[in-house]
Design a protein around this motif. Structure first.
Motif, PDB file in Angstrom:
ATOM      1  N   GLU A 287       0.829  -1.214   0.000  1.00 46.60           N
ATOM      2  CA  GLU A 287       0.000   0.000   0.000  1.00 46.60           C
ATOM      3  C   GLU A 287       0.859   1.258   0.000  1.00 46.60           C
ATOM      4  O   GLU A 287       0.561   2.225  -0.723  1.00 46.60           O
ATOM      5  CB  GLU A 287      -0.924  -0.015   1.198  1.00 46.60           C
ATOM      6  N   LYS A 558      -5.051  -1.374   5.163  1.00 41.76           N
ATOM      7  CA  LYS A 558      -6.346  -0.937   4.640  1.00 41.76           C
ATOM      8  C   LYS A 558      -7.041  -2.068   3.892  1.00 41.76           C
ATOM      9  O   LYS A 558      -8.266  -2.151   3.885  1.00 41.76           O
ATOM     10  CB  LYS A 558      -6.152   0.258   3.716  1.00 41.76           C
ATOM     11  N   LYS A 561      -8.870  -4.236   6.478  1.00 40.09           N
ATOM     12  CA  LYS A 561     -10.036  -3.543   7.041  1.00 40.09           C
ATOM     13  C   LYS A 561     -11.170  -3.449   6.020  1.00 40.09           C
ATOM     14  O   LYS A 561     -12.344  -3.688   6.354  1.00 40.09           O
ATOM     15  CB  LYS A 561      -9.631  -2.149   7.503  1.00 40.09           C
ATOM     16  N   SER A 562     -10.836  -3.095   4.793  1.00 38.49           N
ATOM     17  CA  SER A 562     -11.886  -3.003   3.768  1.00 38.49           C
ATOM     18  C   SER A 562     -12.488  -4.365   3.470  1.00 38.49           C
ATOM     19  O   SER A 562     -13.689  -4.474   3.187  1.00 38.49           O
ATOM     20  CB  SER A 562     -11.306  -2.382   2.498  1.00 38.49           C
TER      21      SER A 562
END
Length: 578
Positions: A287, A558, A561-562
């Motif tokens: 990321e 992320k 979490k997504s």
């Protein structure tokens, strides 16, 4: 990259045509394939390492060689080609670039020699200039299938004072069989191909404006009587791209651009073999790398806009120096790196030996809890090496470093902060239980490191003082992971590499606990009683372990979490639990 890049043109006489294409050849040429009769062939063959052999081979299959070649060549016949449909002159051997690092050859000619490749490129050319176009007939589009390959196509117009509508229609296409790879390369291909198109359009615009200034065609056409649709003005209605751009070296430049595009696009994405699911550190690093690429692309675009500005504002030179510190700083770092390698920490075990066991335990406890770690020293390289060693104790997503600053930075900005000795630290930070300060002083001759310290003489000139508003008691149990880390560090039977692998396993074990706790508390919103039961099951019910889990929760990627949130929103997740 196994792909073909081609320039296509919609001829008003013959329809869509392939003008120029560049393909990749991986297999080495057979010996003796390039025995030719042209003078100077042997000398050029030595310089280009097989380039002349390939050129003569292309020449033997060139579709514009004559009647004997027309019957066997997959390309169109010479009688079906006009000046606008032809790129290389009759008998031209084509272009070739040899990549010595990978032994790959990039070959450019008007049409692919292989009949199957010719059919694929021909179909992609027709579709890119007929049915597969975006609104406005100018811009990028993606199409294709498994049988004929997938295509990235960018259509555009070139100014021509003799053409219908004063412009001609072209496209640049990239064809490959790997759909995922091509889609992932979309931003890269769009930016680079757009640059090639802008250069072509800029050259053609200059020629168009010069021709219009000398002999305006718009007024001449309005004053003449109606003529049939296909105008043959002076026999030059179909004009070549070299004539439209007034560039005799156009095809050589396009070969260079297409060859670089294939090489760069193939090297920017690499496949990695992952055994099992990627770790959280890997996801966070990916990321961060994607964010850096987006920033660099936006930076390149801003620099391109600045280059187009003819007059620089006052003080622009100073801003330019501040905007591009990377190249010069990297060069200076490379030049000064070797003599600065002395005063550095080599590993956690080395740091524990230098600081002493009690001071190291206090420092490690604050690092794992997410408190701010402040190092004050004149030696910036020493501070940086300390942070590089300490960051191995944390997940990648939990690390926020300011290596060396001339002023104090708040804890929300960084949990690792390097300062010069002259910087004043606020009093509330000095007395805070959420910060630890390591002061590096010049040691006196009587100050020696503990016995058994495997240290070079460079660190013997320093004395390290570790202080905090909340010192860790010697009898405090501390987080479980800290006790296991210290056990590995004190075990002299384990090498440094083995200790590093132990740290990786410990971090992954506790990151799995963090994932369970995150889903349990943030996604499922369970009550506190259930959370306490879960912590007991995980073996993390102690206060320090709970603080550690909450801090490490901020290091989740992320992507994870997504994924959890999308799972919650799905219809199957909304069904009542039994």
């Amino acid at each position: 990259m196994n792909a073909i890049v081609a320039l296509c043109h919609f001829c008003e006489l013959h329809g869509p045509r392939t003008l120029f294409c560049t393909e990749v050849l991986h297999a080495p040429l057979p010996q003796g394939a390039g025995t030719g009769d042209s003078p100077g062939q042997g000398e050029q063959a030595e310089e280009e390492e097989g380039g002349i052999q390939m050129s003569s081979r292309i020449r033997a299959h060139s579709p514009a060689e004559g009647a004997s070649t027309e019957s066997s060549s997959p390309g169109p016949k010479k009688s079906d080609m006009c000046e606008g449909c032809r790129s290389l002159a009759a008998g031209h051997p084509g272009y070739i670039s040899h990549d010595k690092e990978t032994s790959i050859k990039y070959v450019s000619h008007q049409h692919p020699n292989h009949p199957q490749l010719f059919s694929i490129v021909r179909q992609a050319c027709v579709r890119s200039l007929s049915c597969e176009v975006c609104p406005g007939r100018e811009g990028p589009i993606f199409f294709g299938d498994e049988q004929h390959g997938f295509v990235f196509s960018h259509t555009f117009f070139i100014k021509d004072s003799l053409a219908r509508g004063f412009q001609r229609w072209y496209s640049i296409i990239a064809i490959m069989m790997d759909r995922i790879y091509l889609i992932n390369s979309w931003p890269f291909l769009l930016g680079k191909i757009r640059g090639i198109i802008d250069e072509l359009q800029g050259k053609a615009l200059k020629v168009f404006e010069a021709e219009q200034f000398g002999c305006p065609q718009r007024a001449q056409r309005m004053n003449t009587a109606f003529t049939p649709f296909l105008h043959q003005r002076n026999g030059n209605a179909a004009r070549s791209l070299t004539s439209l751009t007034s560039d005799d070296n156009l095809w050589a430049c396009l070969h260079t651009s297409f060859a670089w595009l294939l090489k760069a696009c193939g090297s920017r994405l690499t496949e990695k073999l992952l055994e099992g699911a990627p770790t959280e550190d890997t996801l966070v690093q990916m990321e961060k790398l994607a964010d850096l690429e987006e920033e660099s692309e936006s930076w390149d675009n801003s620099e391109a806009e600045e280059e187009k500005t003819p007059v620089l504002p006052e003080g622009a030179e100073g801003r330019e120096l501040t905007k591009r510190p990377t190249d010069s700083s990297l060069l200076s770092d490379c030049g000064n790196w070797q003599p600065r390698k002395l005063s550095v920490f080599r590993s956690l075990r080395h740091m524990r030996q230098v600081l002493g066991a009690p001071s190291f335990r206090m420092l490690a406890w604050h690092v794992l809890m997410g408190n701010q770690v402040i190092w004050k020293s004149r030696d910036a390289d020493l501070v940086q090496s300390a942070f590089e060693v300490l960051r191995t104790m944390l997940p990648v997503g939990c690390v926020r470093i300011i290596p060396y600053s001339s002023q104090y930075e708040e804890a929300y900005r960084c949990n690792f902060l390097g300062l010069s000795p002259q910087v004043q630290i606020p009093s509330h930070v000095l007395s805070s239980e959420f910060a630890v300060i390591v002061e590096v002083h010049t040691a006196t001759r009587s100050s020696l490191h503990p016995v058994g310290c495997e240290d070079d003489q460079s660190l013997s000139k320093y004395e390290f003082v570790v202080t905090s508003g909340s010192p860790v008691a010697a009898d405090r149990v501390g987080p479980t992971i800290l006790n296991k880390m210290e056990a590995a560090l004190t075990n002299q039977n384990l090498s440094v590499d083995v200790v590093d692998q132990c740290l990786v396993c410990l971090k992954e074990e506790w990151m799995n606990k963090v994932k369970v706790l995150f889903k349990f508390t943030k996604v499922d919103s369970r009550p506190k009683e259930d959370t306490q039961k879960l912590l007991s099951i995980l073996g993390a019910s102690e206060e320090d372990n709970v603080k550690l889990l909450k801090f490490w929760m901020t290091g989740l990627s992320k992507t994870y979490k997504s994924h959890l949130m999308s799972t919650v929103r799905s219809p199957s997740a909304s069904e009542p639990r039994n």
